[in-house]
Write a protein that holds these residues in place. Sequence first.
Motif, PDB file in Angstrom:
ATOM      1  N   SER A 173      28.638  36.024  32.973  1.00 29.77           N
ATOM      2  CA  SER A 173      29.118  35.095  34.135  1.00 29.77           C
ATOM      3  C   SER A 173      29.825  34.766  35.368  1.00 29.77           C
ATOM      4  O   SER A 173      30.344  35.760  35.759  1.00 29.77           O
ATOM      5  N   GLU A 174      29.388  33.446  35.920  1.00 31.41           N
ATOM      6  CA  GLU A 174      29.812  34.217  37.403  1.00 31.41           C
ATOM      7  C   GLU A 174      31.567  33.825  36.910  1.00 31.41           C
ATOM      8  O   GLU A 174      32.129  34.723  37.582  1.00 31.41           O
ATOM      9  N   ASP A 175      32.144  33.294  36.354  1.00 30.35           N
ATOM     10  CA  ASP A 175      33.539  33.077  36.661  1.00 30.35           C
ATOM     11  C   ASP A 175      33.905  34.262  35.919  1.00 30.35           C
ATOM     12  O   ASP A 175      34.929  34.816  35.928  1.00 30.35           O
ATOM     13  N   GLU A 176      33.396  34.809  35.045  1.00 27.15           N
ATOM     14  CA  GLU A 176      33.828  36.032  34.162  1.00 27.15           C
ATOM     15  C   GLU A 176      33.750  37.355  35.608  1.00 27.15           C
ATOM     16  O   GLU A 176      34.469  38.241  35.796  1.00 27.15           O
ATOM     17  N   GLN A 177      33.002  37.056  36.435  1.00 26.61           N
ATOM     18  CA  GLN A 177      32.794  37.999  37.925  1.00 26.61           C
ATOM     19  C   GLN A 177      33.791  37.794  38.398  1.00 26.61           C
ATOM     20  O   GLN A 177      34.279  38.858  38.644  1.00 26.61           O
ATOM     21  N   ARG A 178      34.217  36.673  38.871  1.00 26.10           N
ATOM     22  CA  ARG A 178      35.149  36.156  39.224  1.00 26.10           C
ATOM     23  C   ARG A 178      36.747  36.891  38.859  1.00 26.10           C
ATOM     24  O   ARG A 178      37.739  37.224  40.016  1.00 26.10           O
ATOM     25  N   GLN A 179      36.638  36.461  37.713  1.00 25.98           N
ATOM     26  CA  GLN A 179      37.557  37.326  37.512  1.00 25.98           C
ATOM     27  C   GLN A 179      38.126  38.771  37.354  1.00 25.98           C
ATOM     28  O   GLN A 179      39.507  39.248  37.294  1.00 25.98           O
ATOM     29  N   ALA A 211      36.126  40.851  39.250  1.00 28.20           N
ATOM     30  CA  ALA A 211      36.593  41.391  40.365  1.00 28.20           C
ATOM     31  C   ALA A 211      38.396  41.090  40.933  1.00 28.20           C
ATOM     32  O   ALA A 211      38.777  41.892  41.813  1.00 28.20           O
ATOM     33  N   LEU A 212      39.252  40.097  40.682  1.00 27.12           N
ATOM     34  CA  LEU A 212      40.185  39.398  41.597  1.00 27.12           C
ATOM     35  C   LEU A 212      40.671  40.581  40.409  1.00 27.12           C
ATOM     36  O   LEU A 212      41.811  41.168  40.769  1.00 27.12           O
ATOM     37  N   ASP A 213      40.770  40.809  39.007  1.00 30.66           N
ATOM     38  CA  ASP A 213      41.453  41.822  38.028  1.00 30.66           C
ATOM     39  C   ASP A 213      41.943  42.990  38.419  1.00 30.66           C
ATOM     40  O   ASP A 213      42.560  43.770  39.235  1.00 30.66           O
ATOM     41  N   ALA A 223      36.456  41.918  52.773  1.00 27.53           N
ATOM     42  CA  ALA A 223      36.239  41.461  52.409  1.00 27.53           C
ATOM     43  C   ALA A 223      34.317  40.329  53.801  1.00 27.53           C
ATOM     44  O   ALA A 223      34.399  40.224  53.325  1.00 27.53           O
TER      45      ALA A 223
END
Length: 104
Positions: free
Chosen positions: A31-37, A39-41, A68
């Motif tokens: 999901s987008e939330d999982e992708q964001r997390q 990427a951030l990690d 970015a």
Amino acid sequence: MSKTRPTRVSLLSDLDDADFETEAADALFPSEDEQRQLALDLLLDAWEEALQAGASADIVASAALYAAFSDMVDVLGEDNVADMAENLADRIRHGEFTLQRTHH
């Protein structure tokens, strides 16, 4: 000046669309939330590694901003990114990016 990105070969290019079922597709595409997390990690790990290698935090930050913005311009175009960046000063002044508040 626009840099040309190498074409990436999809890991899924050899698979036929009929091979996918909904559950399998969900497992392959976070999901987008999982992708964001994720990427951030990964970015925070790379940031820490750069600091440990001797780069100063402001140099790492500048490099991260450059990476970015250059990727965003590559994907979204200069005008769209410039429009988004126009609001950054106000967002910064209003504390949106402040992690630790100081009291004056």
